[in-house]
Design a protein around this motif. Structure first.
Motif, PDB file in Angstrom:
ATOM      1  N   SER A 215     -14.497 -23.737 -22.393  1.00  0.00           N
ATOM      2  CA  SER A 215     -15.947 -23.562 -22.304  1.00  0.00           C
ATOM      3  C   SER A 215     -16.405 -24.045 -20.930  1.00  0.00           C
ATOM      4  N   GLY A 216     -16.584 -23.108 -20.036  1.00  0.00           N
ATOM      5  CA  GLY A 216     -16.955 -23.420 -18.659  1.00  0.00           C
ATOM      6  C   GLY A 216     -16.895 -22.134 -17.863  1.00  0.00           C
TER       7      GLY A 216
ATOM      8  N   ALA B 143     -14.372 -23.419 -13.482  1.00  0.00           N
ATOM      9  CA  ALA B 143     -13.652 -24.393 -14.321  1.00  0.00           C
ATOM     10  C   ALA B 143     -12.231 -23.894 -14.572  1.00  0.00           C
TER      11      ALA B 143
ATOM     12  N   PRO C 224      -4.641 -34.567 -14.640  1.00  0.00           N
ATOM     13  CA  PRO C 224      -5.679 -33.548 -14.399  1.00  0.00           C
ATOM     14  C   PRO C 224      -6.999 -34.073 -14.959  1.00  0.00           C
ATOM     15  N   PRO C 225      -8.130 -33.462 -14.610  1.00  0.00           N
ATOM     16  CA  PRO C 225      -9.374 -33.879 -15.272  1.00  0.00           C
ATOM     17  C   PRO C 225      -9.200 -33.777 -16.791  1.00  0.00           C
ATOM     18  N   TYR C 226      -9.762 -34.738 -17.482  1.00  0.00           N
ATOM     19  CA  TYR C 226      -9.649 -34.796 -18.941  1.00  0.00           C
ATOM     20  C   TYR C 226     -10.159 -33.501 -19.582  1.00  0.00           C
ATOM     21  N   TYR C 227     -11.283 -33.022 -19.107  1.00  0.00           N
ATOM     22  CA  TYR C 227     -11.911 -31.837 -19.716  1.00  0.00           C
ATOM     23  C   TYR C 227     -11.094 -30.577 -19.468  1.00  0.00           C
TER      24      TYR C 227
ATOM     25  N   ASP D 245      -7.648 -30.501 -19.110  1.00  0.00           N
ATOM     26  CA  ASP D 245      -6.244 -30.794 -19.368  1.00  0.00           C
ATOM     27  C   ASP D 245      -5.649 -29.691 -20.248  1.00  0.00           C
TER      28      ASP D 245
ATOM     29  N   PRO E 122      -9.935 -28.573 -27.933  1.00  0.00           N
ATOM     30  CA  PRO E 122      -9.900 -30.039 -28.019  1.00  0.00           C
ATOM     31  C   PRO E 122     -11.295 -30.665 -28.072  1.00  0.00           C
ATOM     32  N   TYR E 123     -12.271 -30.037 -27.398  1.00  0.00           N
ATOM     33  CA  TYR E 123     -13.633 -30.567 -27.398  1.00  0.00           C
ATOM     34  C   TYR E 123     -14.531 -29.470 -27.957  1.00  0.00           C
TER      35      TYR E 123
END
Lengths: 376, 376
Positions: A60-61, A65, A212-215, A217, A233-234
């Motif tokens: 989602s980005g 992203a 890597p950035p958490y978001y 990953d 994951p989110y």
């Protein structure tokens, strides 16, 4: 609210009603069989469009992203060779600089990539290569297959941005050896902006780098997508997934080969119009590079002002794009991504032809008629 | 498609029709006055809900993207003190570990935070403090104002996740000295999931650290939002912005104080039901900590099985949440975020009361009636 303008830019693009109304559904739980089935539908169709058996996840980005996810997961402290011949190539270079030792292999915008320099970089140990397949800023199609071959030969990871080609032009992720390929929802898929789709090869999974950035990953996305039901994951942007699912079903109904042929024909029609008008296509191509099949960049004739020309087009109901950065005022661009057909193309060309005349340019011939001939 | 289930989890939450249908509009150019006006409407209302004069930007991504933006922009290589008494506090700690020298100040889930330990960390040079204001995993409200005071005293940056409090409970970003506050679209705003809203204080802008993820670089968002029209640096999830704008207009129409009072009253009603049933609220509160105003966590009585209880509730049309991680099977949670009113609360409690009985628990008294009394 006034009547909506017809978007004939290289994305976002007009969205079919079915796709838009899929979002009006009441919220659903994103940890449910219902959401998982929508995600699975997307992945099934996307794998066909990518031509890949690799894992594929949806973030989602925006496309950016997706670009960053591709780079950030495999490039920390690595030597990265970034092929640049336009704005989005530059963006991949900028992102790469945040993670590894990035080298820009720079060509003038809209001119062929320097593959000799790429070979040198690979011989000097470049471990990751970044490419924009379809460089929207100048409407040039870069030779992904050839670059894939070079990466394979030197055992480098090949990251390819297919944001404005996948789903609308021939892309062969597995055959070309693309280790991480990305695309976006709001281009050839004709879904709303806000989702990035990323495929990852076994070789890329083996070479994941730390932190890597958490978001972004990718391993976390893979893990959540492997469960039953499929999850993210989110919390995902649920309405966008429902819209993308609908858009993917439309791709399946049309059939990918027919969809690609349609995109290619629409681009040819715009190219034919430019030629009939006596105008020059912006990209300088060679036998490896080609004109884009999803957007056409045309040089302004002397004396025609960008604001005025596109202002007239807008007043008559259509948005076409200008040039970006140093190309502002020098080119205009007409996109043909997504669900665009003869109606939209001919309306756009008729209005553009009129606007060129109004701005003082004596068109050489009838571009609209020339385009119509291409369209059948 | 079956009838939609009523989501009474702590988000995503039911979305008003007006908000959902705002997304069915045809695609608009995201670099246009039209989009800029929607973004500006969101920011105006959000600043009221945050109670802040700080800059505020909206990122296309989930709440986790907002959490990471908060941490990644000011914490690189810094000493970070992470207050943890639940799952989301842990997530802030995990993200912090990717950027700086993070210390976890850990309490049992659902018990008061250890402010003595925080004071120690601040005295030992912690430069950044992370807090979940409303810890959804255990339905405890943490003392943000007190923590803000400590941060100010030691000149540390205060990062606060208000994802499940802002827009539904009292939050005073400026008064409490919150340097970066974040929230999400799918909670108290009753908009779809997929947007993260982030406010940034002048002190935080002064202390930006190097090399945040490109996609989460707050300075880029600020720059794009400062232009006319307001823009985002990368293509935004346009339909979600249009939905959020509509959701913000609804907040304005209701009035923030009335909206907060409604949330607080709904939570009190659920608490009253639990008490009447003879059940225990999960959080262990003290005079600084409190029960959440947007979600209630209730301990299962001995013998009642989570899957069975929530299965019955689901079969009758409602989704309530279980516990996460080690609290699975130990608690159930009822959310009251967004547009939830007496109808949804009483339906949920009536069904839950029935399910508890079916699962063999002899409720002490009539929770539904007790809740109705609270509601008026």
């Amino acid at each position: 609210m006034e009547k909506e303008l017809l978007l004939m830019m290289p994305g976002p693009v007009p969205i079919p009603e079915r796709v838009r109304f899929a979002m009006s559904r009441q919220a659903i739980n994103h940890r449910s069989a219902d959401f998982g089935a929508a995600y699975a539908d997307c992945v099934r169709v996307l794998k066909t469009c990518f031509a890949t058996k690799n894992d594929l996840v949806v973030i989602s980005g925006s496309g950016t992203a997706g670009m960053e996810a591709a780079i950030a997961n495999v490039s920390r402290d690595k030597k990265i060779a970034c092929l640049v011949n336009g704005k989005f190539g530059e963006r991949l270079y900028k992102i790469s600089q945040r993670y590894g030792k990035a080298t820009e292999i720079k060509s003038e915008w809209g001119t062929p990539l320097n593959l000799e320099k790429l070979k040198e970089e690979l011989e000097n140990g470049a471990e990751v290569v970044t490419l924009i397949h379809n460089e929207t800023s100048c409407a040039i199609k870069n030779p992904a297959e050839e670059i894939g071959r070079l990466c394979k030969k030197h055992d480098a990871l090949f990251l390819m941005d297919g944001i404005t080609s996948i789903g609308g032009d021939t892309v062969e992720v597995d055959k070309w050896g693309v280790d991480i390929a990305i695309t976006g929802s709001q281009k050839c898929f004709a879904a709303p902006a806000g989702l990035a789709m990323v495929s990852v090869s076994p070789k890329a999974w083996e070479r994941m780098t730390k932190n890597p950035p958490y978001y972004l990953d990718l391993a976390a996305y893979k893990k959540s997508a492997s469960g039953t039901p499929m999850e993210t994951p989110y919390t995902p942007a649920v309405p966008l997934f429902l819209a993308l699912r609908e858009a993917c079903l439309i791709v399946e109904e049309e059939g990918l080969p027919a969809r690609i042929a349609r995109h290619q024909k629409m681009a040819k029609a715009v190219q034919a119009a430019a030629q009939a008008w006596g105008l020059t296509l912006f990209p300088k191509i060679d036998k490896l590079h080609n004109y884009s099949s999803t957007v056409t960049a045309i040089e302004y004739p002397a004396g025609v002002k960008d604001d005025e020309m596109r202002g007239i087009v807008k007043k008559m109901g259509i948005i076409i794009a200008g040039g970006q950065d140093h190309l502002k005022g020098k080119i205009f661009r007409i996109g043909n991504m997504g669900s665009v057909g003869p109606l939209e193309i001919l309306a756009t060309l008729a209005i553009t032809q009129h606007a060129l005349k109004k701005c003082g340019y004596a068109v050489k011939g009838d571009g609209v008629g020339a385009a119509a001939e291409v369209l059948g």
